[in-house]
Enzyme design. Sequence first.
Site, PDB file in Angstrom:
ATOM      1  N   ALA A  57      39.557  -0.447   4.082  1.00  0.00           N
ATOM      2  CA  ALA A  57      38.487  -1.188   4.895  1.00  0.00           C
ATOM      3  C   ALA A  57      38.662  -1.905   5.904  1.00  0.00           C
ATOM      4  O   ALA A  57      38.065  -1.947   7.014  1.00  0.00           O
ATOM      5  CB  ALA A  57      37.842  -2.285   3.600  1.00  0.00           C
ATOM      6  N   GLY A 102      44.222  -2.776   4.096  1.00  0.00           N
ATOM      7  CA  GLY A 102      43.706  -1.437   3.542  1.00  0.00           C
ATOM      8  C   GLY A 102      42.861  -0.747   4.313  1.00  0.00           C
ATOM      9  O   GLY A 102      42.751  -1.016   5.406  1.00  0.00           O
ATOM     10  N   GLY A 137      41.028   9.482  -4.178  1.00  0.00           N
ATOM     11  CA  GLY A 137      39.915  10.285  -4.632  1.00  0.00           C
ATOM     12  C   GLY A 137      38.935   9.674  -3.818  1.00  0.00           C
ATOM     13  O   GLY A 137      38.445   8.440  -3.549  1.00  0.00           O
ATOM     14  N   ARG A 158      34.176   4.812 -17.341  1.00  0.00           N
ATOM     15  CA  ARG A 158      35.258   4.028 -17.713  1.00  0.00           C
ATOM     16  C   ARG A 158      35.144   2.905 -18.629  1.00  0.00           C
ATOM     17  O   ARG A 158      36.011   2.620 -19.367  1.00  0.00           O
ATOM     18  CB  ARG A 158      35.942   3.415 -16.167  1.00  0.00           C
ATOM     19  CG  ARG A 158      36.300   4.463 -15.450  1.00  0.00           C
ATOM     20  CD  ARG A 158      36.797   4.180 -14.110  1.00  0.00           C
ATOM     21  NE  ARG A 158      37.126   5.186 -13.193  1.00  0.00           N
ATOM     22  CZ  ARG A 158      37.976   4.905 -12.156  1.00  0.00           C
ATOM     23  NH1 ARG A 158      37.994   3.947 -11.678  1.00  0.00           N
ATOM     24  NH2 ARG A 158      38.300   6.113 -11.450  1.00  0.00           N
TER      25      ARG A 158
END
Length: 551
Positions: free
Chosen positions: A9, A7, A44, A273
């Site tokens: 990173a 991904g 985001g 959250r």
Amino acid sequence: MLIVGSGLAALRAAIEAQAAGRSVLVASKGICGRSGCSAITSAGFSVALGHADSSDSPDLHYRDTIKGGAGINNHGLARLLCEEAIDRFWELVAWEVKFEKEMGSGRYRQYPSGDHSRDRVAVCVGHRGLGMTLPLKRAASQVRFLDHLMALDLMKDKDGISGIVAIDLKDLKVTGIRSRSTILTTGGVGQLYSVTSNPADVTGDGLAMAYRAGAALIDLEFVQFYPWRLISLGRGRVPIQPSSFARGVILRNAQGERFMEHLDPARKEATTRDIAARGIFTEIVEGRDVDGGVILDLSAIAAEEFARLNPRVARLVEKRRRGLENERLIVSPETHFHMGGVRVDEWGRTSLRHLYAAGEVAGGIHGGNRLDSNALPEGQVFGRRAGGMASLEAEERGHPELDRECLSHWEGRVKKIMRDAEHGLGVSRFRSSIRECMALNASIVRNAEKLTEGISQLRELRERVSAEKVAVGMHLGRRIETQNMALVGELIARAALFRSESRGAHFRSDFPSSDDTHWLGSVVLQRHIAGEPSLAFQSVAGDSDRDWRIE
């Protein structure tokens, strides 16, 4: 230099190592840039640009991050995240990542979120992670990518970690890859749970490998459940964006009650959250749900605004030719992100020499709860730092040795698995049992009885999947993933049992309050020399005053 992962990173670490002149190999279980969570994220990126609000600043972003993390973030890492996110954002722009802009001004649009005190979330055009991963992969033009190569374990020599033992998932050949520096960027643990936003390849492999090698792990008990998964428009995973609630969307139960008013009177739906997930979960388990979730009330937001904030939802509704005003939108929580991981310093160094970690597999940055869209800047900030330091230290190291004992162990183990493959139980049965166990015993609401039961079940499942004949065929990687899932699930449950309080995303019904006197800090878990996990508590001041070995 070796990077394990697929991904953002991984790609940022690779770009930094490439710039330092290193020979870089990226080993991915799937296809780098197209697998893992980064490729499917809503893209985001929280950053204090000051465009949306001139009063915003990295310091305010930092204070929001510490508050959201329930005070136990590694403060130094959190500050680096917020301060360096700005430069990393402009790098992405330079690499042709397309972020949404405001009409007229041409400034980058930044969305609100209940857990950020300012409009701070920049979003990639199309709200898809591929809009970020593919440009970064193009920037890593000198990097060698090995796809469909699954890391099995970390190798060691007298100087530290010396690379990985891996299996080619196409021909099932086991090989040892030596490296002067190794960076784990393997992501989180989403597939340990029955309902998750994470793709099928996110199974906690990096944590399992790091634990077996003896690395210190931190904050494993903190698993974030995304509260607002849309469950009423088909089976696909579609999230409602947090900015929706800052703009006026309301949650209601079967009685029409706005239940979030009682849980967070000030912010209501625009809360963090952890509070929102717990609130919705409570409505469901206490029977006030609507078809397994709660209703989105859009009466206080214009349909055009909701569609702009949630383009994927708008596209689905448009296909049904009904219009938002005629749709009953129902949401329910799903497993989303792991705040815990391998303990790292400001350069991504772990407790093991020549091993680094960045992205979701690293822990300590987010504390007890991650803020909206802090994950992508984390991968960019600490991917860069890990890639740079790993490159520097690799120059000073001699040629690493092949860990023949580890390689021989895996060669023998794979041969045995393949010998037994046609006569055993299906691996899916074990995966389902692990996910069901985690959902029942180590989910949004926990207690000592359930956690203890979960630990026992997960240990038994781990032993069974290791000992029994399991029919895997060419899906041998799934067998190994399943054993990693059982191990990491057990470690999460142990850390959750150890922390006898509620904080952030970790809620204990038998200890429903936070206890700053005894628990303002992190649980650190490490494999004991005898093979059992050892857990210790480290306060935010850095002093460890409790250490019990768990038998």
